[in-house]
Every structure is written in C-alpha cells, then in structure tokens.
Scaffold this motif. Structure first.
Motif, PDB file in Angstrom:
ATOM      1  N   ILE A   5       0.358  -3.862  14.065  1.00 27.46           N
ATOM      2  CA  ILE A   5      -0.255  -2.785  13.283  1.00 27.46           C
ATOM      3  C   ILE A   5      -0.322  -3.224  11.824  1.00 27.46           C
ATOM      4  O   ILE A   5       0.702  -3.554  11.219  1.00 27.46           O
ATOM      5  CB  ILE A   5       0.533  -1.470  13.413  1.00 27.46           C
ATOM      6  N   LEU A   6      -1.537  -3.218  11.275  1.00 29.57           N
ATOM      7  CA  LEU A   6      -1.772  -3.636   9.901  1.00 29.57           C
ATOM      8  C   LEU A   6      -2.497  -2.523   9.147  1.00 29.57           C
ATOM      9  O   LEU A   6      -3.416  -1.888   9.700  1.00 29.57           O
ATOM     10  CB  LEU A   6      -2.622  -4.903   9.856  1.00 29.57           C
ATOM     11  N   ALA A   7      -2.105  -2.299   7.884  1.00 26.51           N
ATOM     12  CA  ALA A   7      -2.743  -1.277   7.061  1.00 26.51           C
ATOM     13  C   ALA A   7      -3.096  -1.862   5.703  1.00 26.51           C
ATOM     14  O   ALA A   7      -2.390  -2.729   5.176  1.00 26.51           O
ATOM     15  CB  ALA A   7      -1.829  -0.072   6.894  1.00 26.51           C
ATOM     16  N   PHE A   8      -4.186  -1.363   5.126  1.00 24.00           N
ATOM     17  CA  PHE A   8      -4.610  -1.762   3.783  1.00 24.00           C
ATOM     18  C   PHE A   8      -4.642  -0.523   2.907  1.00 24.00           C
ATOM     19  O   PHE A   8      -5.271   0.481   3.260  1.00 24.00           O
ATOM     20  CB  PHE A   8      -5.995  -2.399   3.831  1.00 24.00           C
ATOM     21  N   ASP A   9      -3.949  -0.551   1.783  1.00 27.17           N
ATOM     22  CA  ASP A   9      -3.990   0.550   0.824  1.00 27.17           C
ATOM     23  C   ASP A   9      -4.942   0.180  -0.302  1.00 27.17           C
ATOM     24  O   ASP A   9      -4.750  -0.832  -0.988  1.00 27.17           O
ATOM     25  CB  ASP A   9      -2.606   0.847   0.264  1.00 27.17           C
ATOM     26  N   ASP A  10      -5.953   1.011  -0.520  1.00 29.10           N
ATOM     27  CA  ASP A  10      -7.012   0.700  -1.481  1.00 29.10           C
ATOM     28  C   ASP A  10      -6.711   1.305  -2.859  1.00 29.10           C
ATOM     29  O   ASP A  10      -7.521   2.029  -3.427  1.00 29.10           O
ATOM     30  CB  ASP A  10      -8.352   1.230  -0.960  1.00 29.10           C
ATOM     31  N   GLY A  11      -5.508   0.997  -3.372  1.00 28.99           N
ATOM     32  CA  GLY A  11      -5.158   1.461  -4.709  1.00 28.99           C
ATOM     33  C   GLY A  11      -4.893   2.944  -4.792  1.00 28.99           C
ATOM     34  O   GLY A  11      -5.277   3.596  -5.783  1.00 28.99           O
ATOM     35  N   SER A  12      -4.220   3.525  -3.797  1.00 26.93           N
ATOM     36  CA  SER A  12      -3.939   4.969  -3.788  1.00 26.93           C
ATOM     37  C   SER A  12      -3.153   5.377  -5.025  1.00 26.93           C
ATOM     38  O   SER A  12      -2.273   4.654  -5.498  1.00 26.93           O
ATOM     39  CB  SER A  12      -3.149   5.344  -2.537  1.00 26.93           C
ATOM     40  N   SER A  13      -3.466   6.584  -5.531  1.00 28.05           N
ATOM     41  CA  SER A  13      -2.744   7.127  -6.678  1.00 28.05           C
ATOM     42  C   SER A  13      -1.676   8.126  -6.255  1.00 28.05           C
ATOM     43  O   SER A  13      -0.994   8.707  -7.099  1.00 28.05           O
ATOM     44  CB  SER A  13      -3.727   7.807  -7.642  1.00 28.05           C
ATOM     45  N   ASP A  14      -1.523   8.338  -4.942  1.00 27.67           N
ATOM     46  CA  ASP A  14      -0.464   9.213  -4.434  1.00 27.67           C
ATOM     47  C   ASP A  14       0.580   8.355  -3.715  1.00 27.67           C
ATOM     48  O   ASP A  14       0.716   7.167  -3.991  1.00 27.67           O
ATOM     49  CB  ASP A  14      -1.049  10.310  -3.533  1.00 27.67           C
ATOM     50  N   ASP A  15       1.325   8.941  -2.786  1.00 24.35           N
ATOM     51  CA  ASP A  15       2.434   8.237  -2.124  1.00 24.35           C
ATOM     52  C   ASP A  15       2.018   7.523  -0.833  1.00 24.35           C
ATOM     53  O   ASP A  15       2.887   7.148  -0.041  1.00 24.35           O
ATOM     54  CB  ASP A  15       3.555   9.229  -1.808  1.00 24.35           C
ATOM     55  N   THR A  16       0.723   7.342  -0.614  1.00 21.86           N
ATOM     56  CA  THR A  16       0.273   6.718   0.631  1.00 21.86           C
ATOM     57  C   THR A  16       0.932   5.370   0.865  1.00 21.86           C
ATOM     58  O   THR A  16       1.515   5.112   1.932  1.00 21.86           O
ATOM     59  CB  THR A  16      -1.257   6.553   0.618  1.00 21.86           C
ATOM     60  N   ALA A  17       0.846   4.481  -0.109  1.00 13.74           N
ATOM     61  CA  ALA A  17       1.391   3.129   0.056  1.00 13.74           C
ATOM     62  C   ALA A  17       2.897   3.161   0.256  1.00 13.74           C
ATOM     63  O   ALA A  17       3.445   2.416   1.086  1.00 13.74           O
ATOM     64  CB  ALA A  17       1.039   2.268  -1.157  1.00 13.74           C
ATOM     65  N   ALA A  18       3.593   4.019  -0.487  1.00 15.53           N
ATOM     66  CA  ALA A  18       5.049   4.098  -0.365  1.00 15.53           C
ATOM     67  C   ALA A  18       5.454   4.571   1.021  1.00 15.53           C
ATOM     68  O   ALA A  18       6.434   4.067   1.604  1.00 15.53           O
ATOM     69  CB  ALA A  18       5.605   5.043  -1.435  1.00 15.53           C
ATOM     70  N   LEU A  19       4.741   5.541   1.559  1.00 14.43           N
ATOM     71  CA  LEU A  19       5.059   6.058   2.898  1.00 14.43           C
ATOM     72  C   LEU A  19       4.855   4.978   3.953  1.00 14.43           C
ATOM     73  O   LEU A  19       5.664   4.850   4.891  1.00 14.43           O
ATOM     74  CB  LEU A  19       4.194   7.277   3.209  1.00 14.43           C
ATOM     75  N   ILE A  20       3.787   4.202   3.833  1.00 18.73           N
ATOM     76  CA  ILE A  20       3.539   3.129   4.797  1.00 18.73           C
ATOM     77  C   ILE A  20       4.573   2.020   4.637  1.00 18.73           C
ATOM     78  O   ILE A  20       5.123   1.509   5.622  1.00 18.73           O
ATOM     79  CB  ILE A  20       2.117   2.566   4.630  1.00 18.73           C
ATOM     80  N   ALA A  21       4.848   1.647   3.384  1.00 19.48           N
ATOM     81  CA  ALA A  21       5.804   0.564   3.125  1.00 19.48           C
ATOM     82  C   ALA A  21       7.191   0.896   3.643  1.00 19.48           C
ATOM     83  O   ALA A  21       7.945  -0.006   4.057  1.00 19.48           O
ATOM     84  CB  ALA A  21       5.856   0.270   1.626  1.00 19.48           C
ATOM     85  N   ALA A  22       7.543   2.180   3.648  1.00 21.79           N
ATOM     86  CA  ALA A  22       8.850   2.594   4.143  1.00 21.79           C
ATOM     87  C   ALA A  22       8.998   2.355   5.641  1.00 21.79           C
ATOM     88  O   ALA A  22      10.117   2.362   6.167  1.00 21.79           O
ATOM     89  CB  ALA A  22       9.090   4.074   3.825  1.00 21.79           C
ATOM     90  N   GLN A  23       7.868   2.143   6.334  1.00 19.87           N
ATOM     91  CA  GLN A  23       7.870   1.866   7.780  1.00 19.87           C
ATOM     92  C   GLN A  23       7.518   0.397   8.023  1.00 19.87           C
ATOM     93  O   GLN A  23       6.696   0.063   8.866  1.00 19.87           O
ATOM     94  CB  GLN A  23       6.873   2.785   8.490  1.00 19.87           C
ATOM     95  N   GLY A  24       8.168  -0.484   7.260  1.00 15.16           N
ATOM     96  CA  GLY A  24       7.851  -1.906   7.336  1.00 15.16           C
ATOM     97  C   GLY A  24       8.076  -2.536   8.689  1.00 15.16           C
ATOM     98  O   GLY A  24       7.425  -3.532   9.030  1.00 15.16           O
ATOM     99  N   ASP A  25       8.995  -1.992   9.484  1.00 14.39           N
ATOM    100  CA  ASP A  25       9.211  -2.527  10.834  1.00 14.39           C
ATOM    101  C   ASP A  25       8.089  -2.134  11.788  1.00 14.39           C
ATOM    102  O   ASP A  25       7.937  -2.748  12.849  1.00 14.39           O
ATOM    103  CB  ASP A  25      10.540  -2.010  11.391  1.00 14.39           C
ATOM    104  N   LEU A  26       7.324  -1.120  11.398  1.00  8.39           N
ATOM    105  CA  LEU A  26       6.246  -0.611  12.243  1.00  8.39           C
ATOM    106  C   LEU A  26       4.888  -1.136  11.796  1.00  8.39           C
ATOM    107  O   LEU A  26       4.065  -1.555  12.617  1.00  8.39           O
ATOM    108  CB  LEU A  26       6.248   0.923  12.210  1.00  8.39           C
ATOM    109  N   VAL A  27       4.638  -1.109  10.486  1.00  6.75           N
ATOM    110  CA  VAL A  27       3.325  -1.429   9.928  1.00  6.75           C
ATOM    111  C   VAL A  27       3.461  -2.505   8.857  1.00  6.75           C
ATOM    112  O   VAL A  27       4.321  -2.397   7.981  1.00  6.75           O
ATOM    113  CB  VAL A  27       2.661  -0.183   9.299  1.00  6.75           C
TER     114      VAL A  27
END
Length: 375
Positions: A78-100
C-alpha cells in the motif's frame, strides 16, 4: 431558415443529447458477448495506490479499511502520495507506517504527478488505483485479482456505489447518472472493452503503465493504455468501492469543470492512439465520451432552434414558453429536491462539462484538486 430546417436541428439536438443514455445502450445490447478465458496459475502480487490532499476527515475510516484489506492480503503493498496537504492528512498516514508507505510531494503538484511517483515505486504485478475517500469491500481485492487469470485481460475496473443519495437533489442526480454509467460499463465490458476508468477503483498490469504529462486525467490515460496495448479492459461487478456523494451544487459544478478540462487535454494527448483502435472501440469512445462532452452545446442549439421555431409559429407561444421555462428554472434553483431541482442539476452538469471542455480547448488546464466540502 425554414420551419422544417429548424425542426430538423431540434430533432438532431435531442437525438445527440439522448444518444449516450438511450440509443448507445440499445446498440450495445445487440452486440455479442466476448467471453473471458481464464487459465490456472498463481495469483499475481498487487500494489494499492492512492493520492490525498486535505483528506484528514476521511483518513481514519480510510486507514481502517486499508488495515482490513491488509489483514486479508498480508502481501498487499500500500502506497500513498500526499500532495502538500495543509491539514493532518500526511501525519495520519505517516503514523501508520507499518501499513502504508507515504511519499510526500514538494507542494501542490497534482494527482497525475503523484500517481506516476507511486507507480514507479510499486513492486506488485498488478497496480490498483483508488481515491483517498473511497472504501473497498472486503472481497474486492480477491475478486479483482481473479480476473487476471485470463492472460488477455490487461486491466480491471470495479463498481462504485455512492452513499448519501437522498441528501440533496445534486446527490440524487449524481447517483442516477452514476448508475447509468455503471450499466454502460457493464455492457461495454461484456462486448469487449470498457472505454476508460474513473479513479475510484481500477487496476492494470504494471508492465502496461504508460508515460504521460501531468495535465491529463491519469485514470483515463492509464486505463486506455490497456486497450492501446491490445489487451482487454473489463469491469468486475463484484469489486465494490463505496464513496460519499457531493451534495452542493457549487462543489459539483467546480468538480465537473475540472474533470472535463482535463478530459479534453487527455483526449488530445491520446488522439494518435485513439485513431488506431478497432472500429468498435472508436464507436464506444465517441458515444460515451465525445458526444457527452458536447451535450451542453447540443442542448443550447436545440433550445435556440425551439425558440426560433416557436417565435415563427406564434409570438404568443414563444412568450408563454419563455416565461414558463424561466419560472420552472427559478423553482428548480430554489428547491432542494423533486423533479424540477433534478432537472436544473442535470442542466448545470451539462453546462459545467461544456465550460471545462471549452476551457481546455482555449489552452487552459487544471493539475491540482481540492476535496469537496459538501461530501
């Protein structure tokens, strides 16, 4: 201009508007079924890719859905790309590093750019594309990968089921439009190839992933690469994705303008390859894409022809019709539900699509996107 010629223009306009939704489906039903021929072999590996921008509200549910899919398919990448979000999107995904595995963009670079980076990083035999606000049913990955047992299949689309149909007239029209779209794709798949995918859920063999500029619709460009390669692009009814409908007219209008503008740029980019497709695929593409893109122009032409014809027959008939249409439009714009509100939303959708196409034809484009606030 004679009355007969005006009547013919009106009739031709009505046929053109109805073509993608009435005449084209009837023709598809007359075509023979093209069966798939699966062979016994190992299940291919898969990578699931999505891009996100300011989707913090959707991320908890999205990440829980991904965790469920990963539990059923431990080897799923599972791979995700964050396009410069100004909210917590990237932080929420990064917190699930074992998953994504998260890739961060340098700023706003757009979905097409992000998907190209993800596809270059992915290792799976099959690339599965979805959106940040889309949830997949538990059996979706199993059912999707099963269709690749046929070596002639190069890409597989899923079925999108919308949530929130009764929230507004805009949502109701969007849901109706999409049900028609899903049936068209089913018939296209049965008779050979679906002519293009949307970004909610589709997949291709990684070896078929093409090169393309950031200005195009990546989902249409990538899925059409399957057809250009001589492989089948099919739809699986049992690969189900779910997404909440846009309920606000302004949000939906902006979304359709953006999609139409990028669709026209995509058409221009793909035109040399489109001309080399089989005749049946060119017919499908023209019927479901090009005719629909110019539906707003056909409506405008038909309305002008009807108005001039009414004026020539009787000025009183023209005035009565004009006042009646204006009144119905006013009621529809002020209503949140009912047939008049739905009719206004349909006309607004056609206007937005035509505006997007004309915007693209003038050389302008849209590379970035914003999530709809009324979802």
């Amino acid at each position: 201009m004679t009355n007969l010629l005006l009547a013919l223009v009106l009739l031709a306009s009505l046929i053109a508007v109805a073509w993608p939704f009435l005449f084209y489906p009837l023709i598809l039903r007359l075509l023979p079924t093209r069966a798939e021929t699966p062979v016994v072999g190992p299940v291919p590996s898969a990578s699931l890719l999505f891009c996100a921008y300011n989707e913090a509200a959707a991320m908890p549910e999205k990440l829980a859905n991904l965790a469920m899919l990963k539990a059923r398919h431990p080897t799923l990448e599972i791979l995700a790309f964050d396009d410069g979000s100004s909210d917590d999107t990237a932080a929420l995904i990064a917190a699930q590093g074992d998953l994504v595995t998260l890739l961060r963009g340098p700023g706003r670079s757009g979905k097409a750019h992000g998907m190209k980076l993800l596809a270059a990083r992915a290792r799976g035999d099959i690339l599965i594309f979805t959106d940040a606000n889309v949830l997949l049913d538990p059996d979706a990955i199993d059912n999707l990968l099963a269709r690749y047992a046929d070596p002639a299949v190069g890409g597989v689309l899923g079925s999108l089921h919308y949530l929130g149909e009764g929230d507004s007239a805009t949502a109701a029209v969007g849901s109706l439009y999409w049900r028609i779209e899903e049936r068209l794709k089913d018939e296209e798949s049965r008779t050979g190839n679906v002519l293009g995918a949307d970004g909610s859920i589709f997949s291709i063999r990684r070896s078929l992933y093409p090169e393309f500029p950031d200005s195009v619709l990546d989902d249409l460009t990538v899925s059409m690469a399957v057809v250009f390669a001589g492989k089948r692009l099919v739809k699986a009814k049992d690969v189900i994705a779910r997404e909440r409908l846009v309920t606000g007219r302004k949000d939906e209008y902006r979304r359709k303008v953006r999609i139409a503008a990028r669709a026209w740029h995509t058409h221009r980019h793909l035109r040399p390859q489109l001309r080399r497709m089989a005749a049946i695929d060119r017919f499908k593409y023209a019927s479901r894409k090009i005719v629909r893109w110019f539906g707003g122009l056909f409506i405008l032409t038909g309305a002008i022809a009807a108005g001039v014809l009414a004026l020539r027959l009787s000025p009183m008939l023209y005035m009565t019709g004009a006042i009646g249409i204006a009144l119905l439009a006013w009621i529809g714009l002020r209503s949140r539900g009912g047939p008049l509100a739905a009719l206004v939303d349909i006309l607004i959708a056609y206007a937005a699509t035509l505006q997007g196409v004309l915007k693209a034809m003038s050389g302008r484009t849209v590379t970035t996107w914003n999530p709809a606030k009324s979802r």
